[in-house]
Design an enzyme around this catalytic site. Structure first.
Site, PDB file in Angstrom:
ATOM      1  N   SER A 128       0.842  -1.200   0.000  1.00 19.74           N
ATOM      2  CA  SER A 128       0.000   0.000   0.000  1.00 19.74           C
ATOM      3  C   SER A 128       0.872   1.243   0.000  1.00 19.74           C
ATOM      4  O   SER A 128       1.983   1.237   0.565  1.00 19.74           O
ATOM      5  CB  SER A 128      -0.852  -0.025   1.277  1.00 19.74           C
ATOM      6  N   TYR A 152      -1.665  -0.615  11.002  1.00 16.69           N
ATOM      7  CA  TYR A 152      -1.888  -1.234   9.689  1.00 16.69           C
ATOM      8  C   TYR A 152      -0.676  -1.010   8.785  1.00 16.69           C
ATOM      9  O   TYR A 152      -0.142  -1.948   8.177  1.00 16.69           O
ATOM     10  CB  TYR A 152      -3.155  -0.657   9.031  1.00 16.69           C
ATOM     11  N   LYS A 156       2.293  -3.627   6.957  1.00 15.14           N
ATOM     12  CA  LYS A 156       2.703  -3.677   5.538  1.00 15.14           C
ATOM     13  C   LYS A 156       4.214  -3.497   5.407  1.00 15.14           C
ATOM     14  O   LYS A 156       4.868  -4.161   4.589  1.00 15.14           O
ATOM     15  CB  LYS A 156       1.964  -2.599   4.736  1.00 15.14           C
TER      16      LYS A 156
HETATM   17  P1  NAD Z   1     -10.964  -7.155   1.476  1.00 13.36           P
HETATM   18  O1  NAD Z   1     -11.179  -7.109   2.949  1.00 13.36           O
HETATM   19  O2  NAD Z   1     -12.100  -6.859   0.585  1.00 13.36           O
HETATM   20  O3  NAD Z   1     -10.373  -8.574   1.066  1.00 13.36           O
HETATM   21  C1  NAD Z   1      -9.537  -9.314   1.917  1.00 13.36           C
HETATM   22  C2  NAD Z   1      -9.995 -10.768   1.860  1.00 13.36           C
HETATM   23  O4  NAD Z   1      -9.153 -11.518   2.731  1.00 13.36           O
HETATM   24  C3  NAD Z   1     -11.440 -10.976   2.339  1.00 13.36           C
HETATM   25  O5  NAD Z   1     -12.131 -11.792   1.430  1.00 13.36           O
HETATM   26  C4  NAD Z   1     -11.293 -11.671   3.684  1.00 13.36           C
HETATM   27  O6  NAD Z   1     -12.361 -12.544   3.964  1.00 13.36           O
HETATM   28  C5  NAD Z   1      -9.962 -12.408   3.495  1.00 13.36           C
HETATM   29  N1  NAD Z   1      -9.253 -12.680   4.747  1.00 13.36           N
HETATM   30  C6  NAD Z   1      -9.030 -11.831   5.787  1.00 13.36           C
HETATM   31  N2  NAD Z   1      -8.344 -12.456   6.754  1.00 13.36           N
HETATM   32  C7  NAD Z   1      -8.126 -13.719   6.318  1.00 13.36           C
HETATM   33  C8  NAD Z   1      -7.476 -14.847   6.880  1.00 13.36           C
HETATM   34  N3  NAD Z   1      -6.938 -14.794   8.105  1.00 13.36           N
HETATM   35  N4  NAD Z   1      -7.414 -15.981   6.168  1.00 13.36           N
HETATM   36  C9  NAD Z   1      -7.995 -16.064   4.939  1.00 13.36           C
HETATM   37  N5  NAD Z   1      -8.647 -15.025   4.359  1.00 13.36           N
HETATM   38  C10 NAD Z   1      -8.695 -13.873   5.051  1.00 13.36           C
HETATM   39  O7  NAD Z   1      -9.738  -6.179   1.165  1.00 13.36           O
HETATM   40  P2  NAD Z   1      -9.227  -5.598  -0.222  1.00 13.36           P
HETATM   41  O8  NAD Z   1      -9.608  -4.169  -0.302  1.00 13.36           O
HETATM   42  O9  NAD Z   1      -9.566  -6.507  -1.320  1.00 13.36           O
HETATM   43  O10 NAD Z   1      -7.652  -5.614   0.036  1.00 13.36           O
HETATM   44  C11 NAD Z   1      -6.850  -6.696  -0.387  1.00 13.36           C
HETATM   45  C12 NAD Z   1      -5.410  -6.421   0.017  1.00 13.36           C
HETATM   46  O11 NAD Z   1      -4.988  -5.193  -0.547  1.00 13.36           O
HETATM   47  C13 NAD Z   1      -5.198  -6.296   1.522  1.00 13.36           C
HETATM   48  O12 NAD Z   1      -3.978  -6.921   1.854  1.00 13.36           O
HETATM   49  C14 NAD Z   1      -5.107  -4.808   1.745  1.00 13.36           C
HETATM   50  O13 NAD Z   1      -4.316  -4.485   2.861  1.00 13.36           O
HETATM   51  C15 NAD Z   1      -4.444  -4.362   0.458  1.00 13.36           C
HETATM   52  N6  NAD Z   1      -4.729  -2.954   0.122  1.00 13.36           N
HETATM   53  C16 NAD Z   1      -6.039  -2.548   0.038  1.00 13.36           C
HETATM   54  C17 NAD Z   1      -6.316  -1.210  -0.243  1.00 13.36           C
HETATM   55  C18 NAD Z   1      -7.726  -0.705  -0.287  1.00 13.36           C
HETATM   56  O14 NAD Z   1      -7.931   0.500  -0.119  1.00 13.36           O
HETATM   57  N7  NAD Z   1      -8.726  -1.552  -0.509  1.00 13.36           N
HETATM   58  C19 NAD Z   1      -5.259  -0.316  -0.473  1.00 13.36           C
HETATM   59  C20 NAD Z   1      -3.951  -0.783  -0.398  1.00 13.36           C
HETATM   60  C21 NAD Z   1      -3.690  -2.115  -0.102  1.00 13.36           C
HETATM   61  C1  WQD Z   2      -9.609   9.536   1.029  1.00 12.64           C
HETATM   62  C2  WQD Z   2      -9.835  11.034   1.265  1.00 12.64           C
HETATM   63  C3  WQD Z   2     -10.081  11.592   3.590  1.00 12.64           C
HETATM   64  C4  WQD Z   2     -13.863   9.476   4.215  1.00 12.64           C
HETATM   65  C5  WQD Z   2      -6.837   4.632   3.157  1.00 12.64           C
HETATM   66  C6  WQD Z   2      -5.700   3.969   3.892  1.00 12.64           C
HETATM   67  C7  WQD Z   2      -4.662   3.516   2.919  1.00 12.64           C
HETATM   68  C8  WQD Z   2      -5.277   2.636   1.820  1.00 12.64           C
HETATM   69  C9  WQD Z   2      -6.457   3.291   1.191  1.00 12.64           C
HETATM   70  C10 WQD Z   2      -5.111   0.348   2.473  1.00 12.64           C
HETATM   71  C11 WQD Z   2      -9.057  11.593   2.459  1.00 12.64           C
HETATM   72  C12 WQD Z   2     -11.361  11.878   2.839  1.00 12.64           C
HETATM   73  C13 WQD Z   2     -12.718  10.000   3.651  1.00 12.64           C
HETATM   74  C14 WQD Z   2     -14.900  10.375   4.611  1.00 12.64           C
HETATM   75  C15 WQD Z   2     -13.573  12.211   3.829  1.00 12.64           C
HETATM   76  N1  WQD Z   2      -5.768   1.403   2.340  1.00 12.64           N
HETATM   77  N2  WQD Z   2     -12.575  11.338   3.464  1.00 12.64           N
HETATM   78  N3  WQD Z   2     -14.713  11.702   4.395  1.00 12.64           N
HETATM   79  O1  WQD Z   2      -7.181   7.640   3.911  1.00 12.64           O
HETATM   80  O2  WQD Z   2      -6.321   8.028   1.542  1.00 12.64           O
HETATM   81  O3  WQD Z   2      -6.324   5.765   2.471  1.00 12.64           O
HETATM   82  O4  WQD Z   2      -7.386   3.712   2.208  1.00 12.64           O
HETATM   83  O5  WQD Z   2      -3.930   0.198   2.308  1.00 12.64           O
HETATM   84  O6  WQD Z   2      -3.714   2.811   3.657  1.00 12.64           O
HETATM   85  O7  WQD Z   2      -5.126   4.910   4.802  1.00 12.64           O
HETATM   86  O8  WQD Z   2      -8.472   6.773   1.897  1.00 12.64           O
HETATM   87  O9  WQD Z   2     -10.825   6.754   1.209  1.00 12.64           O
HETATM   88  O10 WQD Z   2     -10.267   6.858   3.682  1.00 12.64           O
HETATM   89  O11 WQD Z   2      -9.826   8.840   2.245  1.00 12.64           O
HETATM   90  O12 WQD Z   2     -13.465  13.431   3.697  1.00 12.64           O
HETATM   91  O13 WQD Z   2     -15.930   9.968   5.160  1.00 12.64           O
HETATM   92  O14 WQD Z   2     -11.229  11.216   1.599  1.00 12.64           O
HETATM   93  O15 WQD Z   2      -9.846  12.577   4.562  1.00 12.64           O
HETATM   94  O16 WQD Z   2      -8.683  12.895   2.122  1.00 12.64           O
HETATM   95  P1  WQD Z   2      -7.043   7.165   2.522  1.00 12.64           P
HETATM   96  P2  WQD Z   2      -9.933   7.243   2.285  1.00 12.64           P
END
Ligand code: NAD
Ligand code: WQD
Length: 339
Positions: A128, A152, A156
């Site tokens: 991330s 979190y 990572k």
């Molecule tokens: P998500 O929660 O939709 O998907 C994660 C999946 O993992 C789910 O289906 C959940 O049931 C499964 N899971 C959780 N714990 C588990 C375990 N112990 N064993 C087996 N399965 C398990 O999340 P996502 O948004 O699809 O994110 C996927 C990956 O990408 C994550 O590692 C997350 O940290 C990373 N990521 C997500 C974002 C984002 O904003 N969505 C941004 C950056 C990185």
């Molecule tokens: C986006 C913008 C908020 C909600 C997070 C994690 C990051 C990654 C992605 C996993 C910001 C604003 C949000 C609301 C708002 N996840 N906001 N009102 O914070 O950039 O990133 O998700 O890895 O690690 O930190 O994403 O969608 O929460 O926020 O004004 O109700 O929207 O302040 O500027 P963020 P977000």
């Protein structure tokens, strides 16, 4: 089409994993989803099959269970792992950090041990942009300093370090670390999308729930940032573009020892711009209130995606209008989400 390899997709029923399964199946890979459904539903697997017309092998299991991982890798002949499973909410990670260390760090360690035991030597990991912490320079390049400002993010960072150490010790191991920016949007079919359990944390699902009438108002966290309209700026990337980036990473991994790349568009949008674009896409008014800043948020964050362009020959194709239109289609078709 020649038969490609079987891929173990941990977290394949989740938001990003499910969209990636579609791209894998459409490209001829066999897909084995390994998920415990702690944040997703088996219905998503059914929908992946409906969209692609292909079967998914499903193994319900926990990534902290090495025996189940080893069984799945061997039984289904997987030679590559795409590792999405984990917990992902920043605020939740502050409330229950041990769960995050256990599932994210211990879960990944257990997966690496299972892969080592079964001789599986290719891994794509979901990292991330959070690992950059507060940006010192923009756009963010992959050699920007790494830090973490919440549990979190720390998980990572620890995992990335662990992967680098493991790769250095295992010459045959090939690892792709993909640093996602802000994934949004949904598959164009409207059948799968982001399906948050409980109150969403992220902006796009909240905006979509306000548009559909599930929530009254969007709180804009901060309107006094040093940005043109005072609201925070982020690099939103369509989840289908992101999924396609994984396919490119898999192909490049076949002939390289490892890579670390940003997956973002390189373009930042403010919170107000997102709300406005969603209002246009949905034809609905989206009420909002200006609220104080959310602790831990940065003013501006966007990627330099040029390494992905060069190494992966990949570039995000879908703009903010498409991100909003596709999110809206999924939200309308599934107003209360999947269950
Ligand atoms: P998500 O929660 O939709 O998907 C994660 C999946 O993992 C789910 O289906 C959940 O049931 C499964 N899971 C959780 N714990 C588990 C375990 N112990 N064993 C087996 N399965 C398990 O999340 P996502 O948004 O699809 O994110 C996927 C990956 O990408 C994550 O590692 C997350 O940290 C990373 N990521 C997500 C974002 C984002 O904003 N969505 C941004 C950056 C990185
Ligand atoms: C986006 C913008 C908020 C909600 C997070 C994690 C990051 C990654 C992605 C996993 C910001 C604003 C949000 C609301 C708002 N996840 N906001 N009102 O914070 O950039 O990133 O998700 O890895 O690690 O930190 O994403 O969608 O929460 O926020 O004004 O109700 O929207 O302040 O500027 P963020 P977000």
């Amino acid at each position: 089409m020649t038969l490609k390899k079987n891929v173990l997709v941990t977290g394949g029923a989740g938001y990003i994993g499910s969209h990636t399964c579609i791209e894998l199946l459409n490209s001829g890979y066999g897909v084995v989803v390994f998920d415990n459904f702690s944040n997703s539903y088996p219905e998503t697997i059914r929908r992946i099959e409906k969209i692609t017309g292909k079967s998914v092998i499903l193994f319900r299991g926990d990534i902290r269970d090495q025996k189940s991982l080893e069984y799945s890798l061997e039984r289904f002949g997987c030679s590559i792992v795409l590792h999405f499973a984990g917990l992902k909410a920043v605020s939740d990670s502050i409330l229950r950090p041990l769960e995050y260390y256990d599932i994210n760090v211990m879960g990944t360690l257990t997966l690496l041990r299972a892969m080592q035991a079964k001789g599986v030597e290719a891994l794509v990991f979901s990292s991330s942009a959070t690992v950059y912490g507060e940006p010192c320079t923009l756009p963010l390049t992959e050699d920007h300093s790494l830090t973490a400002i919440n549990p979190y993010g720390r998980t990572k960072l620890i995992i990335e370090d662990m992967l680098r150490d493991f790769q250095a010790s295992s010459p045959l191991m090939r690892i792709a670390i993909l640093r996602y920016f802000n994934p949004v949007g949904a598959h164009e079919s409207g059948l799968i999308g982001e399906n948050p359990l409980g109150v969403p944390n992220n902006l796009m699902p909240i905006v979509a729930q306000v548009a559909v009438g599930l929530r009254e108002v969007v709180n804009i966290w901060g309107s006094d940032y040093p940005t043109p309209d005072g609201t925070g700026i982020r690099d939103y990337i369509h989840v289908v573009d992101l999924a396609q980036g994984h396919l490119r990473a898999l192909e490049v991994l076949e002939r390289s020892e490892g890579l670390t790349v940003n997956l973002g568009t390189g373009v930042g949008y403010s919170v107000l711009e997102v709300i406005k674009a969603f209002s246009v896409a949905s034809g609905r008014a989206i009420p909002y209130v200006l609220a104080p800043r959310r602790p831990g948020d940065v003013a501006v964050c966007f990627a330099d995606p040029s390494r992905a362009t060069t190494l992966l020959k990949w570039k995000a194709q879908r703009d903010l209008a498409a991100m909003c239109a596709d999110t809206w289609r999924f939200q309308q078709a599934n107003p209360k989400g999947l269950s």
